[in-house]
Design an enzyme around this catalytic site. Sequence first.
Site, PDB file in Angstrom:
ATOM      1  CE  LYS A 171      -3.512   5.565  -1.393  1.00 34.73           C
ATOM      2  NZ  LYS A 171      -4.531   6.323  -2.162  1.00 34.73           N
ATOM      3  CE1 TYR A 205      -3.903   2.261   0.669  1.00 36.84           C
ATOM      4  CE2 TYR A 205      -2.483   3.260   2.327  1.00 36.84           C
ATOM      5  CZ  TYR A 205      -3.629   3.293   1.552  1.00 36.84           C
ATOM      6  OH  TYR A 205      -4.493   4.363   1.664  1.00 36.84           O
TER       7      TYR A 205
END
Length: 261
Positions: A155, A151
């Site tokens: 990002k 994740y």
Amino acid sequence: MRLQGKVAVITGAGSGMGKATAELFAAEGAEVVCADISGKQRDVAAAIGDAALAVQTDVAEEADVRAMIGAAEDRFGRVDILINNAGFGGGMAPLHEQTAENWDRIHSVNLRGMFFGMKYAVISMMKTGGGAIVNTTSATSIVGWKHHSIYGAAKAGVNQLTKTAALDYADHNIRVNAVAPGTIWTGLVAMSEEHPEPPPGGFRLPGIPLDRWGTAREIAAAALFLASDEASYITGHVLPVDGGYCIGFSGMGAENTGAPD
């Protein structure tokens, strides 16, 4: 009415930060396109009224994103603002336990979807003289967070897309910025549908300098500033909205049961 006369496309508008952003932007005078995969965007748009359009969109599918921007142009004539917000978490585990399938699943929305949104918004904005894009990234793109390798990598990629696009399209009067939420009560870390907001004053959150959870409305307010003419001289910036977490990082991710949005 800071967005009077503007048309804003908001992905992930069915709930959480996207819903709060759609509601705030409409209140500030914008016509809004509420895009989501869940179907909940229809209720959000219906509550706003004639100034809103609901569009079913899977941001990981290029054809869907192209159609989303096309629907905005067909209904409202232009796209002035993109709030590139759709995303999801998951896969919280040590890196050696991760799989290629989980990598692809998380990146398909959180990075690939951001690329598609920026691409087709830019094409539209270049036809009408400019605009503003605000990407939703995460505190995990700035500091490490235990068990969030995939994740956080996705990002972090959004941050670089933001900075590079800001350079690529400055000559076209298109500003590109990002908001990096920390631990936000609604959105990916909402604890239950029955309690969508923390109690008055907020739940305490040790390790956060401001000592509480953030709210979807606070993220929406940051996006409003970056999308408005008040930020007309700001581009390529990643703005943490995290209660001071990134500057006061103390390894909280090792014990915290939540996750930054």
